[in-house]
Write an enzyme that holds these catalytic residues in place. Structure first.
Site, PDB file in Angstrom:
ATOM      1  N   SER A  29       0.787  -1.238   0.000  1.00 41.89           N
ATOM      2  CA  SER A  29       0.000   0.000   0.000  1.00 41.89           C
ATOM      3  C   SER A  29       0.819   1.289   0.000  1.00 41.89           C
ATOM      4  O   SER A  29       0.259   2.375  -0.133  1.00 41.89           O
ATOM      5  CB  SER A  29      -0.964   0.013   1.185  1.00 41.89           C
ATOM      6  OG  SER A  29      -0.258   0.046   2.410  1.00 41.89           O
ATOM      7  N   LYS A  86      -5.859   4.450   8.416  1.00 45.28           N
ATOM      8  CA  LYS A  86      -4.770   5.244   7.837  1.00 45.28           C
ATOM      9  C   LYS A  86      -5.067   6.735   7.860  1.00 45.28           C
ATOM     10  O   LYS A  86      -4.180   7.555   8.119  1.00 45.28           O
ATOM     11  CB  LYS A  86      -4.479   4.758   6.418  1.00 45.28           C
ATOM     12  CG  LYS A  86      -3.896   3.350   6.395  1.00 45.28           C
ATOM     13  CD  LYS A  86      -3.504   2.893   5.007  1.00 45.28           C
ATOM     14  CE  LYS A  86      -2.834   1.524   5.090  1.00 45.28           C
ATOM     15  NZ  LYS A  86      -2.357   1.045   3.783  1.00 45.28           N
TER      16      LYS A  86
END
Length: 364
Positions: free
Chosen positions: A257, A302
């Site tokens: 990611s 996140k």
């Protein structure tokens, strides 16, 4: 014993029993929480995250932070009390254990898979950044993995360069599977390869490999779900040779990611000026060699982690936008991106103050 006293005693014992059950009985859940966020333009553990040599680099400013999610280990067994606390806590998310560790995946297997994905994301980030700068990168199709006890075991090896299958030139990893599955199980398929050792020697000596081998393998029947097809037991990928050295120094991080943020950090260091204009930008997203940005897991964790460190803008994969927009941390602007070009365009708007032009995430 008076009835009231007996009732209170029984209730107390029941409560104690329930608390014990909550503490000692495991439940099939795992927990996600915001993990560390690291500035790809800065240092980590005393050394630069991005180290480039053999090419001119430029001073940078601001933040281009990659973000992470912290998860409980595969062998950790959450109890009911912890699960309830996690459900109630805004900064945590409790999910079914199989969501993070499907098919009974062990901690070791998950760690290995994450390490491989992280390594591949670094390679794709380098390729995407250099392609954006029109800097040539040499690429070729290789054997990525060989399945144990498959027909290819001992015949092909990780790192072998696949030049052709049945005499037909291979240009992309997908070509290999397409050509193999033209056969019926039990038929032979011929691979023309440059052995991994020869390829490594040629790269070291800065020459074109000259040694090729033809390897004949008898196909077998696929054992996965769906229509049965011919397979040999390998996965194909892409390897690259870069015109100068780009090293990404970041330990204890896994998964794909961070690809987008690595690519942007590399681009920033190889171009004059500052991509961010000194602003604090964070983000996430996988990236492929062509610069396409893909979705990731744990988007809510996140964004929370990024905002807690001071991020003002968050580059968000288009396919994660709806989920991220459902719970936006106060003070954080979610910017929708689908490619590295989108991200560079958004950064241009951010540094020039044209934030009204930013493609923002919505719940629709």
């Amino acid at each position: 014993m008076p009835r009231r006293t007996a009732t209170m005693l029984a209730s107390t014992l029941m409560l104690i029993a329930l608390l014990c059950a909550g503490v000692f009985i495991p439940v099939p859940y795992a927990e996600m929480s915001p993990g560390p966020t690291v500035n790809t333009l800065g240092d980590h553990d005393g050394e630069p995250v991005l180290q480039i040599s053999g090419h001119k680099t430029y001073e940078t400013s601001g933040h281009l932070n990659m973000t992470t999610v912290r998860v409980t280990s595969a062998d950790y067994r959450m109890n009911l009390v912890e699960a309830v606390y996690g459900w109630l806590a805004h900064d945590n998310r409790v999910v079914p254990h199989d969501t993070l560790y499907p098919d009974g995946k062990t901690e070791e297997e998950a760690t290995q898979e994450n390490a491989e994905e992280f390594s591949q994301s670094q390679e794709s980030a380098k390729v995407a950044a250099l392609k954006e700068l029109d800097i040539p990168v040499k690429s070729w199709v290789v054997v990525s993995t060989v399945v144990k006890d498959s027909p290819a075991e001992g015949r092909l090896h990780a790192g072998d360069v696949i030049k052709a299958v049945d005499g037909r030139t291979v240009g992309e990893p997908g070509d290999v599977a397409d050509l193999v599955t033209e056969h019926k199980p039990g038929q032979d398929v011929v691979f023309t390869v440059v052995p991994a050792k020869e390829q490594a020697a040629a790269e070291k000596e800065n020459r074109t490999p000259t040694k090729t081998e033809e390897v004949t393998i008898t196909t077998t029947t696929s054992d996965d779900a769906g229509e049965k097809r011919a397979v040999v037991g390998i996965s194909a990928g892409t390897d690259h040779t870069f015109p100068f050295s780009i090293d990404i120094k970041l330990a204890d991080v896994g998964g794909p990611s961070a690809g987008l943020m690595f690519a942007l950090g590399i681009y920033d260091k190889l171009t004059p000026g500052s991509l961010t204009g000194g602003k604090f930008v964070a983000g996430t997203g996988t990236i492929d060699d062509a610069g396409k940005v893909g979705p990731i897991g744990g988007i809510g964790m996140k964004t929370l982690g990024a905002r807690s460190k001071g991020a003002q803008y968050f580059l968000t994969p288009a396919d994660n936008c709806a989920a991220a927009a459902a719970d936006i941390p106060e003070g954080l602007t979610l910017v929708k991106v689908d490619t590295i070009d989108d991200a560079l365009g958004a950064l241009k708007d951010i540094r020039s103050g044209k934030t009204g032009d930013l493609p923002k995430c919505t719940t629709k």
